[in-house]
Motif scaffolding. Structure first.
Motif, PDB file in Angstrom:
ATOM      1  N   VAL A 131       0.931  -1.095  -0.008  1.00 16.80           N
ATOM      2  CA  VAL A 131       0.099   0.002   0.013  1.00 16.80           C
ATOM      3  C   VAL A 131       1.136   1.216  -0.009  1.00 16.80           C
ATOM      4  O   VAL A 131       1.909   1.241   0.630  1.00 16.80           O
ATOM      5  CB  VAL A 131      -0.844  -0.041   1.201  1.00 16.80           C
ATOM      6  N   HIS A 132       0.387   2.356  -0.716  1.00 19.58           N
ATOM      7  CA  HIS A 132       1.302   3.499  -0.851  1.00 19.58           C
ATOM      8  C   HIS A 132       1.536   4.151   0.466  1.00 19.58           C
ATOM      9  O   HIS A 132       0.503   4.216   1.420  1.00 19.58           O
ATOM     10  CB  HIS A 132       0.579   4.470  -1.682  1.00 19.58           C
ATOM     11  N   ARG A 133       2.757   4.256   0.884  1.00 15.95           N
ATOM     12  CA  ARG A 133       2.930   4.608   2.302  1.00 15.95           C
ATOM     13  C   ARG A 133       2.107   5.959   2.679  1.00 15.95           C
ATOM     14  O   ARG A 133       2.047   6.149   4.004  1.00 15.95           O
ATOM     15  CB  ARG A 133       4.622   5.040   2.594  1.00 15.95           C
ATOM     16  N   ALA A 134       1.912   6.967   1.784  1.00 12.16           N
ATOM     17  CA  ALA A 134       1.359   8.197   2.219  1.00 12.16           C
ATOM     18  C   ALA A 134      -0.156   8.146   2.103  1.00 12.16           C
ATOM     19  O   ALA A 134      -0.899   9.129   2.580  1.00 12.16           O
ATOM     20  CB  ALA A 134       1.822   9.274   1.274  1.00 12.16           C
ATOM     21  N   ALA A 135      -0.917   7.114   1.556  1.00 12.24           N
ATOM     22  CA  ALA A 135      -2.102   6.827   1.483  1.00 12.24           C
ATOM     23  C   ALA A 135      -2.816   6.620   2.630  1.00 12.24           C
ATOM     24  O   ALA A 135      -4.012   7.472   2.597  1.00 12.24           O
ATOM     25  CB  ALA A 135      -2.595   5.888   0.455  1.00 12.24           C
ATOM     26  N   GLY A 136      -2.297   6.364   3.811  1.00 12.32           N
ATOM     27  CA  GLY A 136      -3.019   6.475   5.179  1.00 12.32           C
ATOM     28  C   GLY A 136      -3.162   7.700   5.507  1.00 12.32           C
ATOM     29  O   GLY A 136      -4.403   8.234   5.992  1.00 12.32           O
ATOM     30  N   LEU A 137      -2.313   8.545   5.514  1.00 12.81           N
ATOM     31  CA  LEU A 137      -2.503   9.732   6.100  1.00 12.81           C
ATOM     32  C   LEU A 137      -3.233  10.847   4.986  1.00 12.81           C
ATOM     33  O   LEU A 137      -4.274  11.546   5.542  1.00 12.81           O
ATOM     34  CB  LEU A 137      -0.813  10.564   6.198  1.00 12.81           C
ATOM     35  N   THR A 138      -3.099  10.939   3.705  1.00 13.92           N
ATOM     36  CA  THR A 138      -3.586  11.663   2.770  1.00 13.92           C
ATOM     37  C   THR A 138      -5.335  11.015   2.783  1.00 13.92           C
ATOM     38  O   THR A 138      -6.146  11.772   2.732  1.00 13.92           O
ATOM     39  CB  THR A 138      -3.161  11.358   1.321  1.00 13.92           C
ATOM     40  N   GLY A 139      -5.610   9.977   2.751  1.00 14.39           N
ATOM     41  CA  GLY A 139      -6.768   9.345   3.043  1.00 14.39           C
ATOM     42  C   GLY A 139      -7.738   9.835   4.117  1.00 14.39           C
ATOM     43  O   GLY A 139      -8.962  10.206   4.053  1.00 14.39           O
ATOM     44  N   ARG A 140      -6.936  10.038   5.217  1.00 20.73           N
ATOM     45  CA  ARG A 140      -7.555  10.560   6.568  1.00 20.73           C
ATOM     46  C   ARG A 140      -8.150  11.848   6.300  1.00 20.73           C
ATOM     47  O   ARG A 140      -8.969  12.464   6.796  1.00 20.73           O
ATOM     48  CB  ARG A 140      -6.590  10.285   7.567  1.00 20.73           C
ATOM     49  N   LEU A 141      -6.933  12.679   5.831  1.00 17.73           N
ATOM     50  CA  LEU A 141      -7.414  13.972   5.469  1.00 17.73           C
ATOM     51  C   LEU A 141      -8.291  14.339   4.637  1.00 17.73           C
ATOM     52  O   LEU A 141      -9.480  14.996   4.425  1.00 17.73           O
ATOM     53  CB  LEU A 141      -5.965  14.848   4.823  1.00 17.73           C
ATOM     54  N   LEU A 142      -8.327  13.522   3.565  1.00 20.69           N
ATOM     55  CA  LEU A 142      -9.430  13.571   2.353  1.00 20.69           C
ATOM     56  C   LEU A 142     -10.848  13.057   3.148  1.00 20.69           C
ATOM     57  O   LEU A 142     -11.924  13.836   2.799  1.00 20.69           O
ATOM     58  CB  LEU A 142      -9.318  12.312   1.320  1.00 20.69           C
ATOM     59  N   ALA A 143     -10.783  12.171   4.052  1.00 22.36           N
ATOM     60  CA  ALA A 143     -12.172  11.811   4.833  1.00 22.36           C
ATOM     61  C   ALA A 143     -12.344  12.983   5.852  1.00 22.36           C
ATOM     62  O   ALA A 143     -13.875  13.257   5.682  1.00 22.36           O
ATOM     63  CB  ALA A 143     -11.860  10.415   5.464  1.00 22.36           C
ATOM     64  N   GLU A 144     -11.664  13.721   6.244  1.00 23.22           N
ATOM     65  CA  GLU A 144     -11.836  14.813   7.060  1.00 23.22           C
ATOM     66  C   GLU A 144     -12.428  15.966   6.254  1.00 23.22           C
ATOM     67  O   GLU A 144     -13.691  16.733   6.497  1.00 23.22           O
ATOM     68  CB  GLU A 144     -10.460  15.378   7.489  1.00 23.22           C
TER      69      GLU A 144
END
Length: 290
Positions: A131-144
């Motif tokens: 899984v892309h290492r940055a996807a967890g953080l950016t996905g969380r910000l997108l959900a926000e």
């Protein structure tokens, strides 16, 4: 030869599917660190969080019910007094204020969810998977961003029942709706950075103090002239007041350019200061996840 022996011999001679055959080649293989993979994985992580929040009654209350009730409370208790004192409908300051407060309060729920994922080892499992290492953080910000958008639309819908209107046109209305989203994402970066270095109780206490101070010392609660002279400059230029003034100008009328530029400056500044601590803290939390 018996029928059983013939059948057995046939089965032994028949190769097992896939045992000797070469595996099919993957067409157009993509590296897990590529830009397209980052975008798609971020969207998947965003959906995962949104589905989880939608099934959680506490998150629904925090996202919809609490902001709506707070708006109604302020309108009933202070609406007429503020309108009489300023000559302007108080709801045009209260609606922006509540959307921003909800954006900040909801970020705490997301941060606590992040801590749960760290404690349960989910972050660590994502870190070891392709899984892309940055996807967890950016996905969380997108959900926000999606959560803040839903909250903003719901609060505005309640505001319409209290005579809130978009008097400056639909383009201004879209710009107004976008301000809490941008503000909320910037605040989420700050909260994520704090979540990586503080315990859950301490995080809630810190954010609650910040939320309370910003909520009661801004131009949406009462006009800046109602505050002591020595405090007026601070109240007028704090990030929440700038965003409220810009949103009021885009809905009711008034100055827009200066408060909007201040809001953008505050948001960009928060992101620049807390982006690296959030990224490094997220990486550290994923690597050390149980």
């Amino acid at each position: 030869m018996s029928t059983v022996e013939t059948t057995l011999e046939t089965r032994l001679e028949k190769p097992v599917i896939g045992q000797w055959d070469p595996l099919p080649e993957v067409e157009n293989p993509k590296h897990e660190g590529g830009f397209g993979i980052w975008v798609s994985h971020s969207v998947i992580q965003c959906k995962r969080l949104l589905y989880g929040w939608a099934r959680d009654p506490a998150t629904t209350i925090q996202t919809l019910i609490y902001p709506a009730l707070t708006l109604l409370m302020f309108h009933v208790v202070l609406g007429n007094s503020i309108s009489a004192a300023t000559g302007k409908p108080a709801v045009y300051g209260q609606v922006p204020m509540i959307t921003l407060v909800a954006a900040m309060s909801g970020a705490v729920v997301s941060a606590l969810g992040f801590k749960v994922e760290k404690a349960t080892g989910l972050l660590g499992r994502f870190w070891t998977m392709p899984v892309h290492r940055a996807a967890g953080l950016t996905g969380r910000l997108l959900a926000e961003a999606v959560r803040v958008l839903v909250t903003t639309l719901f609060v505005i819908a309640v505001g319409f029942a209290l005579d809130f209107r978009f008097d400056q046109g639909w383009l201004a209305a879209l710009a107004m709706i976008g301000i809490p989203v941008v503000f909320g994402v910037g605040f989420a970066v700050l909260v994520t950075a704090l979540a990586t270095i503080t315990e859950g109780v301490m995080l809630v206490s810190l954010i609650s103090i910040v939320n309370t101070l910003l909520m009661f010392f801004n131009t949406g609660f009462v006009p800046v002239g109602a505050y002591p002279v020595w405090l007026q400059d601070v109240v007028e230029n704090q990030p929440m007041s700038c965003a409220i003034d810009a949103m009021r100008g885009l809905s009711y009328g008034g100055p827009v350019a200066e408060p909007l530029l201040k809001t953008i400056a505050w948001t960009v500044g928060i992101v620049l200061v807390f982006a690296y601590p959030a990224i490094s803290g997220y990486r550290r939390a994923a690597q050390n996840s149980n």
